[in-house]
Each structure stands twice: as structure tokens, then as C-alpha cells.
Design a protein around this motif. Structure first.
Motif, PDB file in Angstrom:
ATOM      1  N   PRO A  67      30.687  32.888  25.708  1.00 61.04           N
ATOM      2  CA  PRO A  67      31.196  32.544  27.043  1.00 61.04           C
ATOM      3  C   PRO A  67      31.690  31.101  27.132  1.00 61.04           C
ATOM      4  O   PRO A  67      32.123  30.674  28.205  1.00 61.04           O
ATOM      5  CB  PRO A  67      29.988  32.790  27.951  1.00 61.04           C
ATOM      6  N   ASP A  68      31.643  30.349  26.029  1.00 61.69           N
ATOM      7  CA  ASP A  68      32.253  29.009  26.024  1.00 61.69           C
ATOM      8  C   ASP A  68      33.730  29.103  26.382  1.00 61.69           C
ATOM      9  O   ASP A  68      34.288  28.197  26.994  1.00 61.69           O
ATOM     10  CB  ASP A  68      32.136  28.358  24.632  1.00 61.69           C
ATOM     11  N   ASN A  69      34.377  30.207  25.940  1.00 63.69           N
ATOM     12  CA  ASN A  69      35.752  30.468  26.356  1.00 63.69           C
ATOM     13  C   ASN A  69      35.684  31.173  27.715  1.00 63.69           C
ATOM     14  O   ASN A  69      35.092  32.241  27.837  1.00 63.69           O
ATOM     15  CB  ASN A  69      36.447  31.363  25.311  1.00 63.69           C
ATOM     16  N   PRO A  70      36.279  30.559  28.742  1.00 64.55           N
ATOM     17  CA  PRO A  70      36.140  31.129  30.096  1.00 64.55           C
ATOM     18  C   PRO A  70      36.641  32.563  30.223  1.00 64.55           C
ATOM     19  O   PRO A  70      36.205  33.306  31.106  1.00 64.55           O
ATOM     20  CB  PRO A  70      36.979  30.178  30.966  1.00 64.55           C
ATOM     21  N   PHE A  71      37.543  32.962  29.328  1.00 65.08           N
ATOM     22  CA  PHE A  71      38.033  34.342  29.345  1.00 65.08           C
ATOM     23  C   PHE A  71      36.878  35.319  29.129  1.00 65.08           C
ATOM     24  O   PHE A  71      36.725  36.309  29.854  1.00 65.08           O
ATOM     25  CB  PHE A  71      39.094  34.519  28.253  1.00 65.08           C
ATOM     26  N   PHE A  72      36.049  35.028  28.133  1.00 70.35           N
ATOM     27  CA  PHE A  72      34.936  35.932  27.823  1.00 70.35           C
ATOM     28  C   PHE A  72      33.843  35.841  28.888  1.00 70.35           C
ATOM     29  O   PHE A  72      33.146  36.804  29.162  1.00 70.35           O
ATOM     30  CB  PHE A  72      34.392  35.630  26.429  1.00 70.35           C
ATOM     31  N   LYS A  73      33.705  34.646  29.466  1.00 72.20           N
ATOM     32  CA  LYS A  73      32.739  34.491  30.545  1.00 72.20           C
ATOM     33  C   LYS A  73      33.158  35.345  31.744  1.00 72.20           C
ATOM     34  O   LYS A  73      32.331  36.011  32.363  1.00 72.20           O
ATOM     35  CB  LYS A  73      32.636  33.018  30.949  1.00 72.20           C
ATOM     36  N   ALA A  74      34.480  35.348  32.024  1.00 69.16           N
ATOM     37  CA  ALA A  74      34.975  36.162  33.146  1.00 69.16           C
ATOM     38  C   ALA A  74      34.698  37.639  32.896  1.00 69.16           C
ATOM     39  O   ALA A  74      34.320  38.379  33.809  1.00 69.16           O
ATOM     40  CB  ALA A  74      36.464  35.922  33.354  1.00 69.16           C
ATOM     41  N   VAL A 126      22.895  41.081  28.918  1.00 73.62           N
ATOM     42  CA  VAL A 126      24.124  40.357  28.609  1.00 73.62           C
ATOM     43  C   VAL A 126      23.900  39.473  27.396  1.00 73.62           C
ATOM     44  O   VAL A 126      22.916  38.724  27.343  1.00 73.62           O
ATOM     45  CB  VAL A 126      24.573  39.481  29.814  1.00 73.62           C
ATOM     46  N   ALA A 127      24.779  39.583  26.395  1.00 73.92           N
ATOM     47  CA  ALA A 127      24.592  38.788  25.183  1.00 73.92           C
ATOM     48  C   ALA A 127      25.939  38.484  24.541  1.00 73.92           C
ATOM     49  O   ALA A 127      26.924  39.172  24.783  1.00 73.92           O
ATOM     50  CB  ALA A 127      23.701  39.531  24.199  1.00 73.92           C
ATOM     51  N   SER A 128      25.952  37.455  23.698  1.00 74.07           N
ATOM     52  CA  SER A 128      27.162  37.087  22.966  1.00 74.07           C
ATOM     53  C   SER A 128      26.950  37.293  21.474  1.00 74.07           C
ATOM     54  O   SER A 128      25.907  36.940  20.933  1.00 74.07           O
ATOM     55  CB  SER A 128      27.506  35.620  23.228  1.00 74.07           C
ATOM     56  N   HIS A 129      27.968  37.880  20.817  1.00 71.86           N
ATOM     57  CA  HIS A 129      27.879  38.030  19.356  1.00 71.86           C
ATOM     58  C   HIS A 129      28.503  36.845  18.628  1.00 71.86           C
ATOM     59  O   HIS A 129      28.461  36.770  17.401  1.00 71.86           O
ATOM     60  CB  HIS A 129      28.517  39.357  18.901  1.00 71.86           C
ATOM     61  N   ASN A 140      42.485  29.775  15.188  1.00 69.98           N
ATOM     62  CA  ASN A 140      41.314  30.622  15.444  1.00 69.98           C
ATOM     63  C   ASN A 140      40.854  30.655  16.900  1.00 69.98           C
ATOM     64  O   ASN A 140      39.651  30.697  17.165  1.00 69.98           O
ATOM     65  CB  ASN A 140      40.163  30.204  14.529  1.00 69.98           C
ATOM     66  N   TRP A 141      41.764  30.632  17.811  1.00 66.25           N
ATOM     67  CA  TRP A 141      41.506  30.658  19.262  1.00 66.25           C
ATOM     68  C   TRP A 141      40.827  29.374  19.747  1.00 66.25           C
ATOM     69  O   TRP A 141      40.424  29.294  20.903  1.00 66.25           O
ATOM     70  CB  TRP A 141      40.611  31.846  19.699  1.00 66.25           C
ATOM     71  N   SER A 142      40.627  28.359  18.890  1.00 59.16           N
ATOM     72  CA  SER A 142      39.773  27.219  19.235  1.00 59.16           C
ATOM     73  C   SER A 142      40.575  26.028  19.738  1.00 59.16           C
ATOM     74  O   SER A 142      41.571  25.620  19.140  1.00 59.16           O
ATOM     75  CB  SER A 142      38.957  26.811  18.000  1.00 59.16           C
ATOM     76  N   GLN A 143      40.111  25.434  20.816  1.00 57.14           N
ATOM     77  CA  GLN A 143      40.766  24.280  21.424  1.00 57.14           C
ATOM     78  C   GLN A 143      40.725  23.080  20.487  1.00 57.14           C
ATOM     79  O   GLN A 143      41.729  22.411  20.262  1.00 57.14           O
ATOM     80  CB  GLN A 143      40.055  23.944  22.746  1.00 57.14           C
ATOM     81  N   ILE A 197      54.401  27.545  21.185  1.00 58.38           N
ATOM     82  CA  ILE A 197      53.979  28.805  21.801  1.00 58.38           C
ATOM     83  C   ILE A 197      52.640  29.168  21.168  1.00 58.38           C
ATOM     84  O   ILE A 197      52.485  29.145  19.955  1.00 58.38           O
ATOM     85  CB  ILE A 197      55.051  29.914  21.683  1.00 58.38           C
ATOM     86  N   SER A 198      51.663  29.448  22.037  1.00 61.19           N
ATOM     87  CA  SER A 198      50.284  29.589  21.565  1.00 61.19           C
ATOM     88  C   SER A 198      49.755  30.997  21.864  1.00 61.19           C
ATOM     89  O   SER A 198      50.040  31.554  22.921  1.00 61.19           O
ATOM     90  CB  SER A 198      49.415  28.540  22.264  1.00 61.19           C
ATOM     91  N   GLY A 199      48.947  31.519  20.957  1.00 60.90           N
ATOM     92  CA  GLY A 199      48.390  32.862  21.108  1.00 60.90           C
ATOM     93  C   GLY A 199      47.337  32.986  22.187  1.00 60.90           C
ATOM     94  O   GLY A 199      46.995  34.086  22.598  1.00 60.90           O
ATOM     95  N   ASN A 200      46.779  31.847  22.638  1.00 60.11           N
ATOM     96  CA  ASN A 200      45.883  31.909  23.805  1.00 60.11           C
ATOM     97  C   ASN A 200      45.852  30.566  24.524  1.00 60.11           C
ATOM     98  O   ASN A 200      46.481  29.589  24.086  1.00 60.11           O
ATOM     99  CB  ASN A 200      44.477  32.398  23.427  1.00 60.11           C
ATOM    100  N   ASP A 201      45.123  30.554  25.639  1.00 64.23           N
ATOM    101  CA  ASP A 201      45.121  29.357  26.480  1.00 64.23           C
ATOM    102  C   ASP A 201      44.283  28.219  25.910  1.00 64.23           C
ATOM    103  O   ASP A 201      44.635  27.052  26.087  1.00 64.23           O
ATOM    104  CB  ASP A 201      44.608  29.714  27.891  1.00 64.23           C
ATOM    105  N   THR A 202      43.164  28.550  25.257  1.00 58.32           N
ATOM    106  CA  THR A 202      42.336  27.443  24.748  1.00 58.32           C
ATOM    107  C   THR A 202      43.113  26.663  23.689  1.00 58.32           C
ATOM    108  O   THR A 202      43.073  25.434  23.660  1.00 58.32           O
ATOM    109  CB  THR A 202      40.987  27.944  24.185  1.00 58.32           C
ATOM    110  N   MET A 203      43.849  27.366  22.828  1.00 58.28           N
ATOM    111  CA  MET A 203      44.666  26.670  21.825  1.00 58.28           C
ATOM    112  C   MET A 203      45.805  25.898  22.506  1.00 58.28           C
ATOM    113  O   MET A 203      46.161  24.801  22.080  1.00 58.28           O
ATOM    114  CB  MET A 203      45.233  27.656  20.805  1.00 58.28           C
TER     115      MET A 203
END
Lengths: 313, 216
Positions: free
Chosen positions: A38-45, A63-66, A192-195, A216-222
């Protein structure tokens, strides 16, 4: 890192209001909700959306994170099976690595409702509810092409390779952008999706290509990592386009930083998955179609103000 | 023995290639396959070429309504219109994709962008009723999405499903749009059999043609 939320007391309160009190005398059925960090707000949402809907429907949640670790995901699914979960809501840790884990749950009689990411098999999960990443990527790429004036040099930041979404978004981008011969990609790298990783990669790329016009980025955190590196280097005019529709990128768009992103209905998809799980548990009714696409929406300065927690108000 | 088998495979491969060699500019084809490593492996381009005359066109011709009738039907009941003239997947949030025959005067042409379009006046009031995509960049996957015999469930993942959708656009560009005139389009008339996703309120449909004819 397992968070067990016992909501029996809350359920009893709601129960007293909505139904007769006898409902609360029984322990509620359990739904397991497993997502990336959930550090990435997308997964938290996603996790929040699923948990809120499950609670609303009277379930206890686990609720858990892998953390994008397939072994950890397998252990979490074992735990869900051992605790007698009635359904699993899963944003998975790898298109291939996840198939066996979901099969294990199925063999134990527990249906899995996948969100966000696909697995490379059908007939194992009860549902795979995913954003139409190709449609979304085309929207993002069309906006990018327009902002670039159909020409110039650019960089692409790609997501994690084990995730089908990284490949499909890149493909959607290129199916549009490569039709414009005056747009030239000078670097394509995975962050790797990482900011943090995007920030570091962008700094390095800028050393070799100081005059790029777009990212152009594959996601918002990047995208957030890229814009930070660009701003640190004093490059305010580089066009950055992301993907997800996070509040961070919304704020950047409104402040004149990032130019556009593509909203994935993360909150809605998680809620839809729980509704379908509820239908399976309560009514023995499975979704009409396992693989389900949810359309994405372009976000730019025109509509960014309406964006809140991966949904348009 | 081994050699004969190899020859047979080569012969088969040649046949298969001959079957799908419809893209007019070799350059375009090269570019397309360079961008998408998966494309050549799965044979989607050949599959689409095979389906086009056998299934796609008969389906579209049978399903399509006259454009203004389809528009009226959408206004009355979008779901009923979608079910009658189009298709959408049973789950998910994609809009209906409808099929229609559009005839009328070309009132505007945007051929500056590579995503070129013409605007067609279908009801004769002098105003555009639909944007028709004439390529070479085709937005969206309307042809694939209009077909009731193509289902996301039958594909390994989104990448394959997308590639299949793109193959329809590639076929369209190669077979049909490549031959269209690009100059002097306004004031000519167009006859189109096309597919379009249900547009957001207040927007004109963006139609992807399956067949198009420009008349003086």
C-alpha cells in the motif's frame, strides 16, 4: 505484516440497524484481500475499496500485502485457506507465478477474484477484473503525441516485467506513437513501478540526453520520479505523461508539472470484485465472464480537479 | 526424411505468408512487426485476413443499420440499440460498439494529422454527424469490439487481445484506406459501413470503417 481487522462489533451495530440482531450472534464470513504494498496509493485505494465494500456487506476482512513476492503471496493464500476465507480478492504478484497459488485456493473451494493484474490462465480464478490498459495507454499516448506536436525526442519508463500491465501499456503507447515518424525514442528503461528508481534512471538518462522533449511513463509513481529529476535539473518544459490517476499526479497537473495521466478505476474495480464475491458466496452465482475489462479515462488540466482517490467525482 | 519434412514446413509457411501478404507498403509492415515482438508469433494478422471476408463482413452487413435510424434508436434506448446494432462484452465497463451505414456529403476533412478523419453529414442539414477515421493512424479497436464472436476470455492476456484488435486496423489500412484519395475530399460524398463505440453525451461518433467509398 498481517493485519487482521475484526469488525464483529461494528457488524453487530450495523446488524442491529439493518437486520435483526440474531445476525450478529454468528461470526461473519471472512474475505481475504491481498494486494501489493500500500506504499503505492493505487494499491492502497484497492485495499481500502475492497475492505469498505466487504464491511458494508457484513464480512470480516483479512487485509495483507504480498509486496510483489510470489512466495509471500503463496503463504498469504495458505493463511486465507487455513482461516476458512469464503473468497479471496487478489491483486497478484506475477502473471505466471500466481496461477498455482490461485489453483490451490480453488482446490480448497475458495474462489479468487483478481483485480488490476491478469494471470496467464483462464478457468482458475472466478474473475479477472482488469483495467483496459491498452485502451488507456492509447488515450495517454494520443494526448502525449498531441502535446509533443507529433514530433521530438522522448524517453519511455516501463514497469515491472513480471506484470502484464507493464507490457500492455508499453504496447499501447507504441501502437500510437510509432505511427508518427518524427517522434523518436532515445531511451526505454524499466524503473519497476518505483518512484525512487525512476528518479535515479531519469538522472542518468538526462546526462546522455539533456535535450529530451518528453517522458511517457507506465505508471504515476514513475512519472513522479521522472518529474522530480527533471525539475531538479531545471528542465521545466519536458512533457511528462503518467498512468493510474493518483492524487499526487493530479496535484502535479494542477500545479503545471505533469501534463496528463490515465485514470484506472481502482477503487471501483475492488468494490466490483467484492460484489461479485458476495454474489458467489451468498447466491452461488458466478460472473457471466471471467475476464472483464474496465475502461480508463484521460486526465489532464481540464478534469484533474475532479479526481479523488482513483475516481472522478 | 527429415529434409522432406523441413521442405513441407517451408512450403506451408510460404502458403501461410502468401495468404497474409496484403499490406501494400513493406515499410509499414516492417515497422509494425518491429514494435510488437508478439505480433508475428501469434499469426493474428493472418487470422484477421482469413476472418475478414468469411465472417467479419457478412456479420457487419447483417448487423448494421442506417446511421440516422441507429442514432434515433440510441436516443430512445442506448442498451436496446446496442443489442440490436452492436455488441459489448457481458462483463466490464466497455461501451456498446455499434455498426451502421453512413452516406452523405463530406463537410470537412482533417488530413493534417496522421490520425486523419473526414466529417460526414448524414441527414443533409449541412452539419457533421460523424467523424470517419481514414488512417493511417486508427484510434481504438472498434472493429474488434463490434464482433460478437470475439471475446476477451478466449485470449491469454490483454496483450494478445490488443494485438488482435490492432490486426483489424492494420488490415483496414492495408486493404481499404491505403487506396483512398487524400486531397479534395470536402464536397465529395462518402458511403461508409463502419463501427463506433457509443460516444459520450454531446460528442459525435468516431467511426472506424469496414468499407468506404468516396464518390464525386
Amino acid at each position: 505484516m498481517m493485519k487482521v481487522t475484526r469488525r464483529i462489533a461494528v457488524a453487530a451495530m450495523f446488524g442491529a440497524m439493518a437486520f435483526t440482531t440474531s445476525v450478529s450472534a454468528q461470526a461473519a464470513d471472512l474475505i481475504a484481500i491481498i494486494t501489493p504494498s500500500p506504499d503505492n496509493p493505487f494499491f492502497k485505494a484497492e485495499a481500502d475499496g475492497a475492505a469498505a465494500k466487504a464491511t458494508e456487506l457484513g464480512y470480516e476482512t483479512l487485509v495483507a500485502s504480498h509486496d510483489d513476492d510470489a512466495n509471500k503471496q503463496s503463504e498469504l493464500i495458505d493463511t486465507a485457506i487455513a482461516r476458512g476465507a469464503k473468497a479471496i480478492i487478489l491483486d497478484n504478484a506475477g502473471a505466471d507465478a500466481t496461477v498455482a497459488a490461485v489453483q490451490k485456493a480453488k482446490d480448497a473451494g475458495i474462489p479468487s477474484f483478481l483485480i488490476d493484474r491478469e494471470i496467464n490462465a483462464t478457468g482458475v480464478a472466478a474473475a479477472q477484473i482488469v483495467s483496459n490498459n491498452y485502451q488507456g495507454a492509447q488515450l495517454g499516448a494520443q494526448e502525449f503525441v498531441k502535446l509533443m506536436g507529433e514530433k521530438g525526442t522522448f524517453v519511455e519508463l516501463v514497469g515491472k516485467e513480471s506484470d502484464t500491465n507493464a507490457g500492455i501499456r508499453s504496447k499501447g503507447y507504441h501502437d500510437v506513437i510509432d505511427s508518427y515518424p518524427d517522434l523518436k525514442m532515445v531511451a526505454q528503461q524499466s524503473a519497476n513501478w518505483s518512484q525512487k528508481e525512476a528518479f535515479d534512471k531519469m538522472e542518468t538518462i538526462l546526462q546522455a540526453n539533456p535535450d529530451i522533449k518528453g517522458v511517457i511513463s507506465g505508471n504515476d509513481t514513475m512519472a513522479m520520479g521522472a518529474i522530480a529529476a527533471l525539475q531538479a535539473a531545471g528542465k521545466k518544459d519536458v512533457i511528462v505523461v503518467g498512468f493510474d490517476g493518483s492524487n499526487d499526479v493530479r496535484d502535479s497537473i494542477l500545479a503545471g508539472g505533469i501534463k496528463a495521466t490515465v485514470l484506472q478505476p481502482a477503487y471501483y474495480s475492488a468494490q466490483l470484485a467484492v460484489e461479485q464475491a458476495h454474489d458467489a458466496i451468498a447466491n452461488k452465482k458466478m460472473p457471466a465472464q471471467e475476464k472483464q475489462l474496465l475502461d480508463c479515462v484521460l486526465i489532464n488540466a481540464d478534469n484533474a480537479a475532479k479526481l479523488e482517490t482513483f475516481a472522478l467525482k | 526424411m527429415n529434409r522432406i519434412r523441413k521442405l513441407a514446413i517451408v512450403a506451408l509457411a510460404c502458403l501461410a505468408l502468401a495468404g497474409c501478404k496484403f499490406v501494400p507498403t513493406a515499410e509499414k509492415q516492417k515497422q509494425a512487426s518491429a514494435n510488437s515482438a508478439q505480433a508475428s508469433d501469434k499469426g493474428f494478422d493472418a487470422k484477421v485476413a482469413e476472418l475478414w471476408d468469411a465472417k467479419v463482413m457478412p456479420y457487419a452487413q447483417a448487423r448494421a443499420g442506417l446511421f440516422m435510424e441507429v442514432q434515433t434508436a440510441i436516443k430512445a434506448d442506448a442498451n436496446a440499440a446496442g443489442a440490436k446494432y452492436g455488441y459489448k462484452e457481458k462483463e466490464g465497463s466497455a461501451p456498446w460498439t455499434l455498426l451502421a451505414r453512413i452516406e452523405g456529403k463530406i463537410v470537412a476533412a482533417n488530413t493534417q494529422s496522421r490520425a486523419a478523419t473526414i466529417d460526414v453529414d448524414a441527414d443533409g442539414d449541412g452539419r457533421a454527424d460523424a467523424h470517419i477515421q481514414i488512417g493511417p493512424v486508427i484510434r481504438g479497436t472498434a472493429i474488434r469490439d463490434s464482433l460478437d464472436f470475439v471475446n476477451f476470455n478466449d485470449f491469454t492476456n490483454q496483450i494478445d487481445f490488443a494485438q488482435f484488435g490492432k490486426a483489424f486496423n492494420t488490415h483496414l489500412n492495408g486493404k481499404i484506406l491505403g487506396k483512398l484519395p487524400r486531397d479534395g475530399l470536402p464536397d465529395k460524398s462518402a458511403a461508409v459501413l463502419g463501427a463506433f463505440p457509443l460516444p459520450p453525451a454531446g460528442e459525435l461518433p468516431l467511426v472506424t470503417p469496414l468499407a468506404i467509398e468516396i464518390k464525386p
